[in-house]
Design a protein around this motif. Structure first.
Motif, PDB file in Angstrom:
ATOM      1  N   VAL A  18       0.843  -1.203   0.000  1.00  0.00           N
ATOM      2  CA  VAL A  18       0.000   0.000   0.000  1.00  0.00           C
ATOM      3  C   VAL A  18       0.875   1.249   0.000  1.00  0.00           C
ATOM      4  N   LEU A  19       1.908   1.277   0.849  1.00  0.00           N
ATOM      5  CA  LEU A  19       2.810   2.435   0.892  1.00  0.00           C
ATOM      6  C   LEU A  19       3.493   2.638  -0.452  1.00  0.00           C
ATOM      7  N   ARG A  20       3.959   1.557  -1.058  1.00  0.00           N
ATOM      8  CA  ARG A  20       4.670   1.685  -2.332  1.00  0.00           C
ATOM      9  C   ARG A  20       3.737   2.091  -3.466  1.00  0.00           C
ATOM     10  N   LEU A  21       2.508   1.619  -3.446  1.00  0.00           N
ATOM     11  CA  LEU A  21       1.563   2.038  -4.477  1.00  0.00           C
ATOM     12  C   LEU A  21       1.287   3.533  -4.373  1.00  0.00           C
ATOM     13  N   TRP A  22       1.123   4.027  -3.141  1.00  0.00           N
ATOM     14  CA  TRP A  22       0.931   5.476  -2.979  1.00  0.00           C
ATOM     15  C   TRP A  22       2.152   6.240  -3.492  1.00  0.00           C
ATOM     16  N   ALA A  23       3.340   5.776  -3.093  1.00  0.00           N
ATOM     17  CA  ALA A  23       4.553   6.470  -3.526  1.00  0.00           C
ATOM     18  C   ALA A  23       4.698   6.416  -5.042  1.00  0.00           C
ATOM     19  N   ALA A  24       4.392   5.256  -5.631  1.00  0.00           N
ATOM     20  CA  ALA A  24       4.511   5.122  -7.083  1.00  0.00           C
ATOM     21  C   ALA A  24       3.585   6.076  -7.816  1.00  0.00           C
ATOM     22  N   LEU A 333      15.560  -2.446  12.148  1.00  0.00           N
ATOM     23  CA  LEU A 333      14.213  -2.410  11.575  1.00  0.00           C
ATOM     24  C   LEU A 333      13.596  -1.026  11.733  1.00  0.00           C
ATOM     25  N   VAL A 334      13.790  -0.416  12.885  1.00  0.00           N
ATOM     26  CA  VAL A 334      13.263   0.946  13.091  1.00  0.00           C
ATOM     27  C   VAL A 334      13.962   1.918  12.150  1.00  0.00           C
ATOM     28  N   PHE A 335      15.289   1.818  12.075  1.00  0.00           N
ATOM     29  CA  PHE A 335      16.048   2.718  11.203  1.00  0.00           C
ATOM     30  C   PHE A 335      15.615   2.560   9.744  1.00  0.00           C
ATOM     31  N   GLY A 336      15.498   1.305   9.287  1.00  0.00           N
ATOM     32  CA  GLY A 336      15.110   1.079   7.899  1.00  0.00           C
ATOM     33  C   GLY A 336      13.706   1.546   7.600  1.00  0.00           C
ATOM     34  N   THR A 337      12.784   1.321   8.527  1.00  0.00           N
ATOM     35  CA  THR A 337      11.396   1.741   8.317  1.00  0.00           C
ATOM     36  C   THR A 337      11.283   3.258   8.244  1.00  0.00           C
ATOM     37  N   VAL A 338      11.936   3.939   9.188  1.00  0.00           N
ATOM     38  CA  VAL A 338      11.886   5.411   9.207  1.00  0.00           C
ATOM     39  C   VAL A 338      12.534   5.977   7.941  1.00  0.00           C
ATOM     40  N   ALA A 339      13.679   5.403   7.552  1.00  0.00           N
ATOM     41  CA  ALA A 339      14.369   5.896   6.354  1.00  0.00           C
ATOM     42  C   ALA A 339      13.525   5.680   5.106  1.00  0.00           C
ATOM     43  N   ALA A 341      10.133   5.179   4.862  1.00  0.00           N
ATOM     44  CA  ALA A 341       8.924   6.000   4.874  1.00  0.00           C
ATOM     45  C   ALA A 341       9.261   7.468   4.672  1.00  0.00           C
ATOM     46  N   GLY A 342      10.342   7.926   5.296  1.00  0.00           N
ATOM     47  CA  GLY A 342      10.732   9.319   5.131  1.00  0.00           C
ATOM     48  C   GLY A 342      11.120   9.653   3.704  1.00  0.00           C
ATOM     49  N   ALA A 343      11.922   8.761   3.089  1.00  0.00           N
ATOM     50  CA  ALA A 343      12.364   9.018   1.716  1.00  0.00           C
ATOM     51  C   ALA A 343      11.185   9.013   0.750  1.00  0.00           C
ATOM     52  N   LEU A 344      10.284   8.033   0.887  1.00  0.00           N
ATOM     53  CA  LEU A 344       9.141   7.957  -0.021  1.00  0.00           C
ATOM     54  C   LEU A 344       8.185   9.132   0.186  1.00  0.00           C
ATOM     55  N   ALA A 345       7.946   9.509   1.456  1.00  0.00           N
ATOM     56  CA  ALA A 345       7.053  10.638   1.725  1.00  0.00           C
ATOM     57  C   ALA A 345       7.648  11.939   1.211  1.00  0.00           C
ATOM     58  N   TRP A 346       8.945  12.131   1.423  1.00  0.00           N
ATOM     59  CA  TRP A 346       9.597  13.366   0.962  1.00  0.00           C
ATOM     60  C   TRP A 346       9.547  13.467  -0.557  1.00  0.00           C
ATOM     61  N   ALA A 347       9.826  12.348  -1.237  1.00  0.00           N
ATOM     62  CA  ALA A 347       9.775  12.374  -2.702  1.00  0.00           C
ATOM     63  C   ALA A 347       8.334  12.499  -3.195  1.00  0.00           C
ATOM     64  N   GLY A 348       7.408  11.786  -2.546  1.00  0.00           N
ATOM     65  CA  GLY A 348       6.023  11.832  -2.993  1.00  0.00           C
ATOM     66  C   GLY A 348       5.380  13.191  -2.794  1.00  0.00           C
ATOM     67  N   LEU A 349       5.738  13.856  -1.709  1.00  0.00           N
ATOM     68  CA  LEU A 349       5.188  15.181  -1.414  1.00  0.00           C
ATOM     69  C   LEU A 349       6.039  16.298  -1.999  1.00  0.00           C
ATOM     70  N   GLN A 350       7.112  15.904  -2.726  1.00  0.00           N
ATOM     71  CA  GLN A 350       8.015  16.881  -3.345  1.00  0.00           C
ATOM     72  C   GLN A 350       8.509  17.881  -2.306  1.00  0.00           C
ATOM     73  N   GLY A 351       9.151  17.349  -1.276  1.00  0.00           N
ATOM     74  CA  GLY A 351       9.663  18.155  -0.180  1.00  0.00           C
ATOM     75  C   GLY A 351      10.713  19.148  -0.634  1.00  0.00           C
ATOM     76  N   PRO A 352      11.020  20.116   0.220  1.00  0.00           N
ATOM     77  CA  PRO A 352      11.967  21.177  -0.163  1.00  0.00           C
ATOM     78  C   PRO A 352      13.386  20.643  -0.279  1.00  0.00           C
TER      79      PRO A 352
END
Length: 494
Positions: A18-24, A333-339, A341-352
C-alpha cells in the motif's frame, strides 16, 4: 508456517505494498524509468541497454493501470511483494523457524535499496524477483521436493537472465551449491539439473537471437564493461562502504555475523542452512569486487543478492536470540522503516531541497512545467522538431506528453530503432543541460546554429539545471541514421 507468523508476514507485505503504491502514484518517474517506458511502446526481445523483461512488465502495468507513474511501476511493486514472500519461504525451506522467516522478510525490506527502491521500474526489479524465485524452487528441491521442480527452476533462471545479464552468475553459483555436498553431487549425476540448464538456455536464447540480428547491441554495451582498462582500487572501498550503508548498517552487521557463523559451522546440523543463497550469490559478489578494482560499481547492481544477506541476518538472530543481536535487529528495523517511509514521503510530497546547493529531487522535479516551456519556445522559434543530447532528457520530455513535435536524440541513434521519422531537414530546437551542450558542439552537427535563450528547471531556492536553447538548420548527412559527430557524443554521460 504458524498462523501468527503467517498473519504477520501477510500484514507486512500488505502494508508495504500500500505504501509503495501510494509512492509510485505520487513520485514522478526517474530518467531511466521514463526511458524504459519508451521501450514498452515497442515490444522486442532485446534493447540497446538491457534484455527485454522490464519493457514487458511496464507494458502490462500501463495496460492495467494506465500510462502513469503508477502504471509504469505496478509490476515492480507486485514483484517486491512476491520477493518478500519468497524470501520467507526460502528461509523455511532452509530449516528456519516461522519466526525467523518473518525476521528475514523484515530485514530484507529494512534494507535501504529494497525499502525505498522497491517502487522503481528498472531491470533490477524483475531480476530480483526471478533470482529469488529460482532459489525458492531450489530450496524445495533441497528439502526433498520432486525433481520435476528443476524444470521450474530452469524457467525462473532463464527469466532472470532476460531481465538482467547479472543473473547469468546464477549458473556457477548453483553449481557451487551442488558440488558442496554429497547430495548435490549425486543430483549432478541425474539428468534433472542439466534439463534445468536446457530450459534456462532456451529462454535466454530468445535474447541471444535478437542480439544476433541486431549487431550484438546489448552484448557490446554490457559486456564491454568487463574488460579492465585501469587499476583503481579505491572503487572497491567505495563499493564496500556504499553497500554497507545501503544494506542498512545494522542489518549488514547481523548479516556479517550470520555469514561468519555459517562458514564456521559448515557441515554441522542445526539452524538455517545458508549454503544455497550464499553460494548462489558468491560468483556475482566476486565479479563485483573485481569490477570495482578498475571501475565504479553502481549502487543498485548488487540488489539481486540482498535477500541472501537478509537470510544471513535472520540466521544470526535465530542462533543467539539473546544479547546484542536482537537489539541490533530492532534498531535496524526501526532505522530502515523510518528511512524508507521518510524518503518515499519526501519524494512523494516533493519536499523542499536540503539546502541551497543540494536538491536530491532535482532529477525528477518540474518536468511537466519544463516541457510546457520547451513547447512554447519551439513554437516561438518556428521549429518543427526538438533535439536533445541525452536519452534521459528525451525520455522525460516524452513522458509528459506536452511536446507536440518529434523528439530526436542527437547521438546513440541505435537506442531508437522504432523512432518515428523526424523532419530534421527543417528548422529544429535543440536543448540539454549546459554542461552537455555548447554552441561549438552543435556547429559540428548543423550548418546554422543560433542561440535561442535558456530555460531553467528546479526550485529557485536551491541548485537548478540550466538548459541553453539553440535553433538549428542544415544537419549533417544521415543525422537520423548515425547521429551527431563525436564532439557532441563525448558529453552524453556528463
Amino acid at each position: 508456517m504458524r498462523l501468527e507468523a503467517s498473519r504477520g508476514l501477510w500484514l507486512l507485505v500488505l502494508g508495504l505494498t500500500v505504501l509503495r503504491l501510494w509512492a509510485a502514484a505520487t513520485i514522478p518517474l526517474t530518467e531511466d524509468e521514463a526511458y524504459y517506458r519508451l521501450w514498452s511502446e515497442h515490444l522486442h526481445l532485446g534493447y540497446y541497454d538491457h534484455p527485454p523483461m522490464i519493457a514487458w512488465w511496464i507494458r502490462l502495468g500501463t495496460t492495467l493501470a494506465g500510462d502513469t507513474p503508477l502504471g509504469v511501476r505496478l509490476l515492480p511493486i507486485l514483484g517486491a511483494a512476491i520477493t518478500t514472500l519468497l524470501t520467507a519461504d526460502l528461509a523455511r525451506r532452509l530449516g528456519a523457524s516461522a519466526r525467523t522467516a518473518l525476521v528475514a522478510a523484515l530485514a530484507y525490506n529494512a534494507m535501504l535499496t529494497i525499502g525505498a527502491g522497491g517502487i522503481l521500474a528498472t531491470p533490477d526489479a524483475p531480476a530480483i524477483l526471478f533470482w529469488a524465485a529460482t532459489l525458492s524452487v531450489l530450496g524445495r528441491i533441497g528439502a526433498g521436493g520432486s525433481p520435476r521442480f528443476w524444470l521450474l527452476a530452469g524457467l525462473m533462471a532463464g527469466l532472470a537472465c532476460i531481465s538482467k545479464y547479472s543473473a547469468l552468475f546464477l549458473a556457477p553459483g548453483i553449481f557451487l551449491w551442488l558440488v558442496s555436498s554429497p547430495e548435490g553431487r549425486r543430483r549432478l549425476l541425474t539428468p534433472w539439473p542439466w534439463t534445468a540448464v536446457a530450459v534456462a538456455g532456451a529462454v535466454f536464447a530468445t535474447n541471444l537471437a535478437w542480439n544476433a540480428t541486431n549487431h550484438w547491441l546489448t552484448f557490446e554495451k554490457q559486456f564491454g564493461r568487463v574488460e579492465p582498462s585501469q587499476f583503481r582500487p579505491e572503487y572497491l572501498g567505495e563499493l564496500l562502504s556504499t553497500q554497507f550503508a545501503l544494506l542498512n548498517p545494522f542489518i549488514a552487521v547481523l548479516a556479517g555475523a550470520g555469514i561468519w557463523a555459517a562458514i564456521r559451522r559448515r557441515g554441522q546440523a542445526g539452524g538455517m542452512d545458508l549454503s544455497l543463497p550464499l553460494l548462489a550469490a558468491l560468483p556475482f559478489g566476486l565479479y563485483l569486487a573485481l569490477h570495482a578494482l578498475h571501475d565504479r560499481v553502481q549502487a543498485h547492481w548488487p540488489a539481486t543478492i540482498f535477500a541472501a544477506f537478509a537470510l544471513a541476518a535472520a540466521a544470526a538472530v535465530e542462533a543467539r536470540p539473546r544479547g546484542w543481536r536482537p537489539r541490533t535487529l530492532a534498531t535496524g528495523l526501526v532505522f530502515g522503516t523510518v528511512a524508507m517511509a521518510g524518503a518515499l514521503a519526501w519524494a512523494g510530497l516533493q519536499g523542499p531541497p536540503l539546502n541551497q546547493r543540494t536538491d536530491p529531487l532535482l532529477p525528477i522535479r518540474g518536468w511537466p512545467e519544463f516541457a510546457g516551456q520547451v513547447e512554447a519556445a519551439r513554437v516561438k522559434a518556428g521549429a518543427q522538431w526538438v533535439g536533445v543530447a541525452h536519452y534521459g532528457a528525451l525520455s522525460q520530455l516524452a513522458a509528459t506528453g506536452r511536446i507536440q513535435a518529434p523528439l530526436v536524440h542527437l547521438i546513440e541513434r541505435e537506442r531508437w530503432p522504432d523512432a518515428a521519422p523526424a523532419p530534421v531537414e527543417r528548422p529544429g530546437l535543440v536543448l540539454d543541460k549546459s554542461r552537455r551542450l555548447s554552441l561549438a558542439d552543435l556547429q559540428a552537427c548543423f550548418r546554422t546554429v543560433t542561440p535561442a535563450g535558456e530555460l531553467v528547471r528546479g526550485l529557485p531556492t536551491s541548485r537548478v539545471d540550466r538548459y541553453p536553447l539553440f535553433r538549428v538548420e542544415g544537419p549533417v548527412p544521415d543525422l537520423l541514421a548515425r547521429g551527431c559527430p563525436d564532439e557532441l557524443g563525448k558529453n552524453r554521460r556528463r
